[in-house]
Scaffold this active site. Structure first.
Site, PDB file in Angstrom:
ATOM      1  CE  LYS A  47      41.285  48.340  44.128  1.00 34.11           C
ATOM      2  NZ  LYS A  47      42.086  48.453  42.888  1.00 34.11           N
ATOM      3  NE  ARG A  48      33.222  51.253  37.623  1.00 39.84           N
ATOM      4  CZ  ARG A  48      34.371  51.806  37.240  1.00 39.84           C
ATOM      5  NH1 ARG A  48      35.385  51.840  38.087  1.00 39.84           N
ATOM      6  NH2 ARG A  48      34.510  52.322  36.038  1.00 39.84           N
TER       7      ARG A  48
END
Length: 277
Positions: free
Chosen positions: A98-99
């Site tokens: 979830k960057r």
């Protein structure tokens, strides 16, 4: 050698191995339930067992990076080995990281997970578009170049997500709808499936937006969060054929027995097949 596009590889995996993604989430309570310590040895044993049990039979394995990162560099080394061994056994690896960032920082995140020279090279990665969809461009471009995939958060299974995802922009379009529309544009013309997917929770009462993006739809929330495979046709409608249902705790709790892990995964895959008949 550049890989075939992720969407094509994923479609083949789903058609041959069944439509299921299993998380690799070695959080403390699961380690304890397996009789393992909340330490590096427990992390290694847990991850090795999940790979042994499932990597040769499920379509997608999804390591949650945070549960490895909490052990520092040695935990990341376990994650590297987990990714390598899972891919070697034939599973597609979706790194749940979830960057999200901008410019060179987003490019560095992309290189960490989508560059073949990286020890963490995965088939796909989850990203957050909430610095603006355009901020994802480095990841989208590198994924396309290397035959990898990107899954952008759109309508997540946590109730707090609606604060941002259901918000309406100045043009009257909900934020989630904008994310999905732009993913569809990235997938335009791709066959048999685009490589740019969305995360859309299986727990939604009503998506309320267009989900036909010609790309995969990762559907968390099945099992521990209350959704079932039978809910998916209602939530996803005609796009259900491209859904990748994600189950973590309700498969992993059956460990450390390899046989029991396999049985649980096979049961969920069968439930999905029954639901979409």
């Amino acid at each position: 050698m550049t890989l075939a596009p992720f969407g094509a590889r994923l479609r083949k995996a789903l058609d041959t191995r069944g439509q299921l993604c299993v998380g690799i989430d070695p959080h403390a309570s699961l380690l304890a339930s397996w009789g393992l310590g909340d330490d590096l040895a427990g992390l290694e044993a847990f991850s090795r067992t999940v790979v042994e049990a499932l990597a040769d039979r499920v379509a997608v394995l999804k390591p949650q990076a945070a549960f490895f990162e909490r052990f520092g560099s040695k935990g990341v080394a376990v994650l590297e080995k987990t990714v390598e061994e899972a891919r070697a056994a034939g599973a597609l690896v979706l790194m749940d990281a979830k960057r999200g960032d901008i410019g060179s920082t987003m490019a560095a995140y992309a290189e960490a997970f989508l560059s073949p020279g990286s020890p963490l090279f995965s088939d796909a990665v989850t990203v957050s578009p909430y610095l603006g969809f355009g901020s994802l461009r480095p990841a989208l471009d590198l994924a396309r170049e290397q035959g990898c995939g990107v899954f952008a958060l759109a309508l997540t299974s946590n109730p707090e997500g609606a604060e941002v995802q259901r918000a309406v922009g100045a043009d009257g379009e909900p934020v989630a709808a904008s994310v999905l529309r732009q993913l569809a544009a990235e997938n335009e013309g791709a066959a048999p499936l685009g490589s740019f997917g969305a995360v859309v929770g299986a727990t939604l009462a009503d998506a309320g937006v267009e989900l036909a993006i010609n790309g995969p739809l990762l559907a968390p929330g099945i099992g521990a969060q209350g959704a079932t495979m039978a809910d998916l046709p209602r939530v996803f409608g005609g796009a259900v054929i491209n859904v990748v249902p994600s189950v973590s705790r309700d498969v992993l709790r059956h460990g450390p027995s390899v046989a029991a892990l396999r049985e649980a995964a096979e049961r969920f895959a069968g439930e999905f097949a029954d639901a979409v008949k």
